[in-house]
Write an enzyme that holds these catalytic residues in place. Structure first.
Site, PDB file in Angstrom:
ATOM      1  N   LYS A   1     -36.367 -20.210  24.074  1.00  0.00           N
ATOM      2  CA  LYS A   1     -36.390 -21.806  24.167  1.00  0.00           C
ATOM      3  C   LYS A   1     -36.874 -22.303  22.616  1.00  0.00           C
ATOM      4  O   LYS A   1     -37.478 -21.558  21.820  1.00  0.00           O
ATOM      5  CB  LYS A   1     -37.602 -21.924  25.002  1.00  0.00           C
ATOM      6  CG  LYS A   1     -37.473 -23.202  25.861  1.00  0.00           C
ATOM      7  CD  LYS A   1     -36.633 -23.410  26.855  1.00  0.00           C
ATOM      8  CE  LYS A   1     -36.648 -24.836  27.638  1.00  0.00           C
ATOM      9  NZ  LYS A   1     -35.779 -24.978  28.897  1.00  0.00           N
TER      10      LYS A   1
ATOM     11  N   GLY B   1     -40.076 -37.092  41.560  1.00  0.00           N
ATOM     12  CA  GLY B   1     -39.388 -37.114  40.534  1.00  0.00           C
ATOM     13  C   GLY B   1     -38.043 -37.507  40.832  1.00  0.00           C
ATOM     14  O   GLY B   1     -37.224 -36.496  41.743  1.00  0.00           O
TER      15      GLY B   1
ATOM     16  N   GLY C   1     -35.200 -38.219  38.967  1.00  0.00           N
ATOM     17  CA  GLY C   1     -34.189 -37.970  37.663  1.00  0.00           C
ATOM     18  C   GLY C   1     -33.141 -37.386  38.023  1.00  0.00           C
ATOM     19  O   GLY C   1     -32.348 -37.305  39.167  1.00  0.00           O
TER      20      GLY C   1
ATOM     21  N   VAL D   1     -32.240 -34.078  38.426  1.00  0.00           N
ATOM     22  CA  VAL D   1     -32.380 -33.294  39.236  1.00  0.00           C
ATOM     23  C   VAL D   1     -32.880 -33.611  40.509  1.00  0.00           C
ATOM     24  O   VAL D   1     -32.216 -33.490  41.702  1.00  0.00           O
ATOM     25  CB  VAL D   1     -33.446 -31.967  38.771  1.00  0.00           C
ATOM     26  CG1 VAL D   1     -33.455 -31.056  39.853  1.00  0.00           C
ATOM     27  CG2 VAL D   1     -32.782 -31.290  37.817  1.00  0.00           C
TER      28      VAL D   1
END
Ligand code: NAD
Length: 354
Positions: A81, A182, A184, A186
């Site tokens: 990452k 959330g 967004g 996803v």
């Protein structure tokens, strides 16, 4: 000054590199946790960190998570990452993307990058001008690649259905109450898929307008962000932030199942046990949210081999997510060990650290 390998989140990472480019002002950390199964793959997060130690923590934790995610998804890639430390205005320039691309290229394929929070397809295109070790590039119809969000959402949707079957003995989502935190890329995708099956949706987002719009579209109900953790529901689906499953968050939950896409949902490992003690079934985040990396890694692998990618192969692999969760839950039941412990042990074995 303490050495990096004394950090709490250090986990025998193979390489941690700090990149600084004076000309563009780029400061980034690239962390390769494991290349046991192949090149370390995982997205780049562009974020303003109030404290640089937070950036290092993110790089260490997220790269380890990618090792586990990629291994459990059966992909021939390791885990890595990157984080790019933005100033407080969140300024990201073309020169920074080029310098970052050069840093990825210098690793000679040991690290493969993609989108994460704060990154777009256009950013990946800019990085791709400097290195071939990037995925999540715009995809043509029928090809793997592009925005990973809808693929991640598909895996979570299938995982939620598997959890509902395992825990509640129901094979249909009609009337099953799902609280989505959330809304967004996803969370929105998960909600839309569940709505088609007649699930009863409760939605929250710090952008209240976004939650409201999704509620109107899906026939769900929007609630304030402070209410979503307390919502009485069958499934709580975290699709916003990490570390929400902490002492306080778990105490507030009123659900039978936690299954969502946010990375690093457990604030600390022991919080998985706390969930288990409360009788809540947990779908380990890095197992259920692998749809996006399955998509972009198929894109990368095909390109490296000079072959066309096949979206059907991506779909086939995403369809295996529920079976993998089932295997974890069955082992968990049989051995009286919480699912996160079972999953971690399986992943460690797969990356040669069993
Ligand atoms: P996104 O930015 O599209 O959506 C996140 C949403 O969460 C936004 O609408 C934001 O307003 C909302 N939000 C932020 N803080 C909140 C809070 N406290 N309460 C309620 N809502 C809040 O991001 P995304 O791509 O949908 O990713 C969501 C999560 O899933 C992240 O944790 C990400 O790391 C993880 N994830 C994403 C993918 C992917 O393919 N996009 C893959 C794996 C994991």
């Amino acid at each position: 000054m303490s050495a990096i390998w004394t950090e709490a989140d250090w986990d025998d990472h193979e390489l941690v590199e700090v990149v600084h480019d004076r000309a563009s002002g780029l400061t980034a950390i690239i962390a390769l946790h494991s290349t046991h199964l192949g090149p370390a793959a995982g997205g780049t997060r562009f974020w303003h960190y109030a404290d640089p130690a937070g950036a290092m923590r993110d790089a260490l934790r997220l790269s380890r998570g990618m090792s586990f995610k990629n291994a459990m998804a059966g992909l021939p890639i390791g885990g890595g990452k990157a984080v790019v430390l933005l100033d407080k205005n969140g300024k990201k320039t073309r020169a920074m993307l080029s310098a970052f691309g050069d840093a990825v290229e210098a690793l000679n394929g040991r690290y493969v990058t993609a989108e994460d929070v704060g990154a777009s397809e256009a950013d990946m295109v800019a990085i791709a001008e400097r290195t071939a070790h990037v995925c999540g590039l715009p995809a043509a119809e029928g090809d793997a690649g592009g925005n990973p969000g809808p693929f991640t959402a598909m895996g979570i949707y299938l995982g939620i259905k598997a959890a509902v079957a395992h825990k509640l003995g129901k094979d249909a989502m009609q009337g099953v109450r799902v609280a989505v935190q959330g809304c967004g890329s996803v969370g929105g995708g998960v909600a839309r898929l569940l709505a088609k099956d007649g699930a009863d949706l409760v939605l929250a987002d710090i952008d209240a307008g976004r939650a409201q719009a999704l509620a109107s579209e899906t026939g769900g109900k929007a609630v304030a962000v402070e209410q979503i953790l307390n919502t009485a529901c069958d499934v709580f689906s975290p699709n916003a932030l990490g570390a929400i499953l902490n002492d306080e968050g778990i105490a507030r939950l009123d659900c039978a199942i936690v299954a969502g896409g946010a990375n690093n949902q457990l604030a600390r490992r022991e919080h998985g046990r706390l969930l288990d003690d409360r009788g809540i079934l947990y779908a380990p985040d890095y197992v259920i949210n692998a749809g996006g990396i399955i998509n972009v890694s198929m894109e990368y692998i095909s390109r490296q081999r000079g072959e066309a990618s096949d979206i059907n192969e991506v779909r086939k692999r995403i369809a295996q997510i529920p079976g993998r969760l089932q295997q974890i839950w069955e082992t968990s039941d049989a051995e009286s060990r919480p699912p996160h412990e079972v999953a971690d042990a399986m992943a460690m074995e797969l990356i040669g650290r069993g």
